[in-house]
Design an enzyme around this catalytic site. Sequence first.
Site, short mmCIF file in Angstrom:
data_model
loop_
_atom_site.label_atom_id
_atom_site.label_comp_id
_atom_site.label_asym_id
_atom_site.label_seq_id
_atom_site.Cartn_x
_atom_site.Cartn_y
_atom_site.Cartn_z
N ASP A 10 0.86 -1.17 0.00
CA ASP A 10 0.00 0.00 0.00
C ASP A 10 0.91 1.24 0.00
OD1 ASP A 10 -2.31 1.70 0.48
OD2 ASP A 10 -1.57 1.85 2.55
N ASP A 12 -0.25 5.17 0.73
CA ASP A 12 -0.53 6.22 1.72
C ASP A 12 -0.64 5.62 3.11
OD1 ASP A 12 -0.73 8.46 -0.09
OD2 ASP A 12 -2.52 7.46 -0.85
C1 XBP Z 1 -5.44 6.16 0.52
C2 XBP Z 1 -6.53 6.90 -0.14
C3 XBP Z 1 -6.20 7.92 -1.18
C4 XBP Z 1 -5.50 9.15 -0.67
C5 XBP Z 1 -5.73 10.32 -1.58
O1 XBP Z 1 -4.89 5.29 -0.44
O2 XBP Z 1 -7.67 6.68 0.14
O3 XBP Z 1 -7.42 8.28 -1.75
O4 XBP Z 1 -6.00 9.51 0.60
O5 XBP Z 1 -5.31 10.03 -2.86
P1 XBP Z 1 -3.92 4.01 -0.09
P2 XBP Z 1 -6.12 10.54 -4.15
O6 XBP Z 1 -3.76 3.92 1.38
O7 XBP Z 1 -4.64 2.86 -0.70
O8 XBP Z 1 -2.63 4.29 -0.79
O9 XBP Z 1 -6.63 11.92 -3.84
O10 XBP Z 1 -5.08 10.53 -5.25
O11 XBP Z 1 -7.24 9.57 -4.37
MG MG Z 2 -3.06 3.24 3.20
#
Ligand code: XBP
Ligand code: MG
Length: 251
Positions: A10, A12
């Site tokens: 993953d 973020d």
């Molecule tokens: C986390 C999310 C993402 C980010 C924002 O993603 O939900 O939407 O918060 O990114 P992960 P965008 O943990 O799966 O990486 O604004 O580009 O959608």
């Molecule tokens: Mg995440």
Amino acid sequence: MAELKCILWDVDGTLADTERDGHRVAFNMAFDEAGHKREWSVATYGELLAVTGGKERIRFDIDRGDMHEMPFEEIAGLHARKTAHYETLIAEGRIPLRPGVRRLLEEAYAAGITLGVSTTTTPSALDALIEHSLGPEWFDRFAVLAAGDIVAAKKPAPDIYTYAMDQLGVSAENTIALEDSENGWKSAHAAGLKCVVTVNDYTRDHDFTGADLVVSELGEPDGDAVDVLQDLHTLDVHHVKLSHLKAIMHD
Ligand code: XBP
Ligand code: MG
């Protein structure tokens, strides 16, 4: 015990703590720029993280509070500006990798383990993080970058993990997911994957009931890094003894 052949990451909250000082700030910059009276505080943004995907998050917040509707094109436009701001913040080097991430990535790559990304984030935002926080050589080292709207249903649906495994031709029993959140863990689990969760300030109170392993972060231990990797190689998370993981995880 199945051999570990693939690690799916993953982004973020797992590769880096991007949400509070990256995505949240970029959303607020886009709102301000567009003249929208909307500013997501650290606490509010934590609640909104229950909704995965930036466009979906904006839509949710507007639908729950506002008297007016916002057409999709306007949301997409706001989100495009947000993504541009996010990429600038990342290019300024504000968001470092989480502890232990680089080490595990490099050791796994050197050992020939297939590495991939499964994320809800927009592809260009992922590219910025790779370019500026990881290093451009990682564009070639990740065998798949599965991101954003490439699948119809975002996490907690399994689609982004299933897509990545299909692209790689690996099976779930040979793959581990690394995640940070309840939605992320549920997505990996629904795709049949074992999952190691490294929590952060936004996710430590999430419900991980049934998750395979939940720790505060990956470790930066002294000692032979290949041994550390071997622990992951032979890891049967369902029957793992925590002592086996002491070398790689901080509890
Ligand atoms: C986390 C999310 C993402 C980010 C924002 O993603 O939900 O939407 O918060 O990114 P992960 P965008 O943990 O799966 O990486 O604004 O580009 O959608
Ligand atoms: Mg995440």
